[in-house]
Enzyme design. Structure first.
Site, PDB file in Angstrom:
ATOM      1  N   ASP A  82       4.031   3.902 -13.286  1.00  0.00           N
ATOM      2  CA  ASP A  82       3.654   3.520 -12.105  1.00  0.00           C
ATOM      3  C   ASP A  82       4.414   4.382 -11.114  1.00  0.00           C
ATOM      4  O   ASP A  82       5.191   3.957 -10.479  1.00  0.00           O
ATOM      5  CB  ASP A  82       3.780   2.018 -11.621  1.00  0.00           C
ATOM      6  N   HIS A  86       0.033   2.207  -8.616  1.00  0.00           N
ATOM      7  CA  HIS A  86      -0.791   1.119  -8.459  1.00  0.00           C
ATOM      8  C   HIS A  86      -1.231   0.983  -7.108  1.00  0.00           C
ATOM      9  O   HIS A  86      -2.260   0.152  -6.870  1.00  0.00           O
ATOM     10  CB  HIS A  86      -0.277  -0.180  -8.817  1.00  0.00           C
ATOM     11  N   SER A 109       5.821  -2.867  -2.798  1.00  0.00           N
ATOM     12  CA  SER A 109       5.323  -1.847  -3.771  1.00  0.00           C
ATOM     13  C   SER A 109       5.588  -0.424  -3.244  1.00  0.00           C
ATOM     14  O   SER A 109       4.920  -0.225  -2.073  1.00  0.00           O
ATOM     15  CB  SER A 109       3.997  -2.162  -4.215  1.00  0.00           C
TER      16      SER A 109
HETATM   17  N1  ARG Z   1       3.179  -5.388  -6.882  1.00  0.00           N
HETATM   18  C1  ARG Z   1       3.450  -5.637  -5.553  1.00  0.00           C
HETATM   19  C2  ARG Z   1       2.787  -4.880  -4.473  1.00  0.00           C
HETATM   20  O1  ARG Z   1       1.830  -4.332  -4.938  1.00  0.00           O
HETATM   21  C3  ARG Z   1       5.019  -5.786  -5.539  1.00  0.00           C
HETATM   22  C4  ARG Z   1       5.742  -6.336  -6.840  1.00  0.00           C
HETATM   23  C5  ARG Z   1       7.123  -6.698  -6.605  1.00  0.00           C
HETATM   24  N2  ARG Z   1       7.271  -7.891  -7.037  1.00  0.00           N
HETATM   25  C6  ARG Z   1       8.468  -8.452  -7.147  1.00  0.00           C
HETATM   26  N3  ARG Z   1       8.485  -9.836  -7.576  1.00  0.00           N
HETATM   27  N4  ARG Z   1       9.596  -7.806  -7.176  1.00  0.00           N
HETATM   28  O2  ARG Z   1       3.314  -4.896  -3.580  1.00  0.00           O
END
Ligand code: ARG
Length: 415
Positions: A269, A224, A365
């Site tokens: 992902d 992503h 992420s």
């Molecule tokens: N999708 C998020 C990013 O783009 C990180 C997600 C992790 N979130 C969590 N609550 N563990 O960085």
């Protein structure tokens, strides 16, 4: 005093005095030479590479896949065997250590590549030593009962110390600083060299995602991260515990996103990213190990997440790398309706705490969730993928399960 001195001098011709002085100087010179020889060259490590084949293994028996636990066992068993052999030999005083650098499983067998480190004081030619090492290995291997090793498969070769050192260092998942952490959201700043596989992926020089070094040219990260940003030329990767200044920076050459990843769906992902030129591993930049495809990690086991991500939901990325200790949460717990229900699909797992607090957040992420085995070797178990808000009650972090994609990683990188 003067009188006696004159008497002494009278009996000796000047040329005899000169000869004595010369003799004395020679003795001193030889002594200094010997001393430096023992102190300097005597301290030098010598590296030898050996290959042997263990047969009659039933590691591939029932599941059709070798289990990582048994392979890991084999590594430990081989290292112990080589330790025992040399500690119990005439080379005992010169033997330092050994390290299995590669285990190649075959049907009912495995080829082991091991580097042995010795320290010899005398300047005996290396061919002589090589012969000694091989004959000790051969003789003792013939007498081992624990493992069945074909003695004709035993090979020994001398390695240059620079290659030896590099190869020993190049092995994965080892770090030079001890684990003191424990104490991202609610985490702590990481010590230098504590997580040498952590990388920061930057789009037009702005930190976007974390990534993990899995070889000297490949990173594993989340798919992503590249949504609407798929041009490798706009991406760079930096290493070290601060984004500014970076310890090292590289250009991205290739971005391989899982072909089945479809945003906004959260399955698949995962992406692998190649940078160039390749890095040389140091204490501060080093690769993590990848788990076998069949590896599984027990719920409730302790793992660590690291990243430059935000400290609160909607917050800013951080310049200093942070770390947090979390626990793996079982699917049964995470799929409860008040947690994530059916949103947890194949190839994902949860980690953190149902009470909340310790968690990854935006900017983390793509970064690593790692765990160590009983030999303090670190494995990449998860990739930070998604979560509802950050650090909230009943909303732990969700991670891409690396073992599930292990063969996909091999198909793209050869690792
Ligand atoms: N999708 C998020 C990013 O783009 C990180 C997600 C992790 N979130 C969590 N609550 N563990 O960085």
């Amino acid at each position: 005093m003067m009188h006696r001195a004159a008497g002494f001098g009278r009996g000796l011709k000047p040329w005899i005095i000169a000869l004595l002085v010369l003799l004395l100087l020679t003795v001193v010179a030889v002594a200094i030479g010997l001393l430096t020889h023992f102190l300097v060259s005597g301290q030098k490590m010598e590296y030898y590479h050996s290959t042997f084949k263990i047969s009659d293994l039933r590691i591939n028996s029932n599941s059709g896949q070798s289990s990582p636990y048994q392979l890991k066992d084999l590594r430990a068993m081989s290292e112990n065997l080589v330790d025992d052999i040399f500690i119990d030999s005439a080379l005992n005083k010169h033997y330092i250590k050994n390290q299995v650098v590669r285990l190649t499983p075959e049907e009912d067998a495995a080829t082991v590549d091991v580097i042995m480190v010795f320290q010899f004081p005398s300047a005996e030619p290396r061919t002589v030593r090589k012969r000694k090492i091989r004959s000790i290995l051969n003789e003792k291997i013939r007498n081992t009962r624990a493992l069945s090793i074909n003695t004709s498969s035993v090979e020994v070769n001398a390695m240059s110390s620079s290659t030896g050192k590099l190869t020993v260092q190049a092995c994965c998942g080892k770090r030079v600083v001890p684990l003191i952490v424990n104490r991202i959201i609610s985490g702590e700043t990481a010590a230098r060299a504590a997580w040498p596989w952590q990388a920061s992926l930057q789009h037009n020089n702005v930190h976007q995602c974390g990534a993990t070094l899995i070889s000297n040219t490949w990173l594993a990260t989340a798919a992503h991260c590249f949504k609407d940003k798929a041009n490798p030329r706009q991406w760079t990767v930096s290493f070290g515990t601060t984004i500014n200044p970076p310890l090292m920076k590289r250009n991205i050459r290739r971005i391989v996103v899982h072909e089945r990843y479809r945003s906004p769906a959260k399955e698949y992902d995962i992406a692998v990213v190649q940078f160039s030129p390749r890095v040389t591993f140091t204490d501060n930049i080093r690769r993590v190990c990848l788990p076998e495809a069949s590896a599984s990690f027990q719920p409730n086991s302790t793992v660590y997440i690291t990243g430059f991500g935000a400290l609160v939901y909607g917050g800013e990325s951080q310049n200093n790398l942070r770390e947090a200790k979390v626990k793996i949460i079982s699917d049964d717990v995470c799929k409860q309706p008040h947690v994530y229900g059916d949103d947890i699909k194949f190839g994902m797992f949860c980690a953190g705490y149902l009470e909340g607090n310790y968690d990854a957040c935006r900017g983390d992420s793509g970064g690593p969730l790692v765990g160590k085995d009983f030999k303090d070797t670190w494995y990449l178990i998860g990739i930070v993928s998604w979560g509802d808000d950050c650090g909230q009650k009943n909303k732990p972090g969700v991670y891409t399960k690396v073992s599930y994609y292990r063969n996909w990683i091999t198909s793209k990188t050869g690792l």
